[in-house]
Scaffold this active site. Structure first.
Site, PDB file in Angstrom:
ATOM      1  CB  THR A   1     -24.650  -4.871 -32.356  1.00  0.00           C
ATOM      2  OG1 THR A   1     -24.594  -4.502 -33.736  1.00  0.00           O
ATOM      3  CG2 THR A   1     -25.962  -5.730 -31.903  1.00  0.00           C
TER       4      THR A   1
ATOM      5  CG  HIS B   1      -1.767 -40.319 -32.530  1.00  0.00           C
ATOM      6  ND1 HIS B   1      -1.759 -40.876 -31.347  1.00  0.00           N
ATOM      7  CD2 HIS B   1      -3.137 -40.307 -33.005  1.00  0.00           C
ATOM      8  CE1 HIS B   1      -3.255 -41.121 -31.100  1.00  0.00           C
ATOM      9  NE2 HIS B   1      -3.985 -40.571 -32.113  1.00  0.00           N
TER      10      HIS B   1
ATOM     11  CG  ASN C   1      -2.467 -38.912 -28.264  1.00  0.00           C
ATOM     12  OD1 ASN C   1      -1.424 -38.310 -28.505  1.00  0.00           O
ATOM     13  ND2 ASN C   1      -2.544 -40.130 -27.481  1.00  0.00           N
TER      14      ASN C   1
ATOM     15  CE  LYS D   1     -20.828  -4.069 -34.166  1.00  0.00           C
ATOM     16  NZ  LYS D   1     -22.070  -3.951 -35.319  1.00  0.00           N
TER      17      LYS D   1
END
Length: 300
Positions: free
Chosen positions: A56, A249, A247, A11
């Protein structure tokens, strides 16, 4: 006849909020818990027999019941309780993997004595993954969405150039990234003393941020290595660290058409680009250890 390969079920994304009351002072643990189980599950795939299947919905109920019965001292400890339960209580289940996201809340200071008001912190999401096979543990914790920036003390020059290179060399630039990191503990069995999970997380984050701030960076790769090295050097309970650092920028805006000089030394104006972005990833290991954290963190 096709043969069944690795498989698991469970689950996913069970949201659980546990309030602990200490008089007028309350404490919050806000988790998103995913349970994944594997073991003797061939027959349910081949014939549809559910004889070895724990529903589940039962795993979901277990998450909520354990939050009440055992409390949530830490995401790691809660995941350990759950994993042990599923493996030891159901013979067909051989391995349990518990993934947890934790969302932080900060207490709102008030003039009175009551301490039950909170504001959701907008920084990182804390993560952990617990895997248990009945005899050994693997605990990998981490974080995501932690945005950091150095407004100076970063350069980028001396790189390879070819006919497609247009990027100018930078000797004073903004370095910004959104940290996704995982670290693997060397605690693996119940005979070992378990780490203080809460203190470990806070110390790892502290060393990571200090390394980011204190490194004069000639590349984001260099900064990443220093962040991981600082953790390995200062936290004996951790053998492996992996980072994925986009990164973020920041480009100087061309203001010359308006007769304005836009120089870094004067306090510049930048355009923050969200994409495309450089993506820097690496693993830092304690000497003598083997890498076990997946290269692709989206699979963890």
């Amino acid at each position: 006849m096709p043969i069944l390969g690795p498989n698991q079920y469970g689950k996913a994304e069970n949201r659980v909020v546990k309030i602990t009351r200490d008089g007028a002072t309350h404490h919050i643990k806000d988790l998103n818990v995913s349970v994944s189980l594997s073991g003797d599950m061939d027959e349910v795939h081949y014939s549809g027999s559910n004889a070895h299947v724990l529903p589940t919905d039962t795993t979901k109920n277990t998450v909520y019941a354990f939050a009440k019965e055992h409390g949530i001292a830490s995401a790691e400890q809660f995941g350990i309780h759950l994993a042990r339960h599923f493996v030891t209580s159901q013979e067909p289940i051989r391995t349990a993997r518990i993934r947890i996201e934790e969302y932080a809340w900060e207490r709102i200071a008030t003039a009175g004595d009551d301490e039950h008001s909170f504001v959701r912190q907008g920084q990182e999401t804390r993560l952990t993954q617990i895997t248990y096979d009945g005899s050994s543990w693997e605990v990998v914790s981490g974080l995501k969405d932690l945005t950091v920036m150095n407004s100076t003390n970063s350069e980028f020059w001396g790189y390879v150039k070819d006919k497609y290179t247009t990027l100018p060399e930078a000797y004073d630039r903004i370095l910004a990234t959104e940290v996704a990191g995982r670290w693997r503990f060397n605690w693996s069995d119940d005979e070992q003393e378990a780490p203080d999970w809460e203190a470990s997380y806070e110390q790892v984050k502290k060393h990571m941020l200090e390394a980011f701030a204190e490194t004069y960076s000639l590349s984001l790769q260099q900064t990443l290595y220093q962040m991981g090295s600082r953790i390995i050097d200062h936290r004996a309970e951790i053998d492996e660290v992996r980072f994925s650092l986009p990164n973020k920028h920041h480009f100087l805006v061309d203001l010359e058409p308006f007769g304005l000089k836009n120089a870094t030394e004067d306090g510049a104006v930048y355009f923050a680009a969200d994409r495309p972005y450089g993506l820097i990833e690496a693993t830092i290991l304690r000497d003598g250890c083997e890498p076990r954290i997946p290269v692709d963190l989206t699979n963890l």
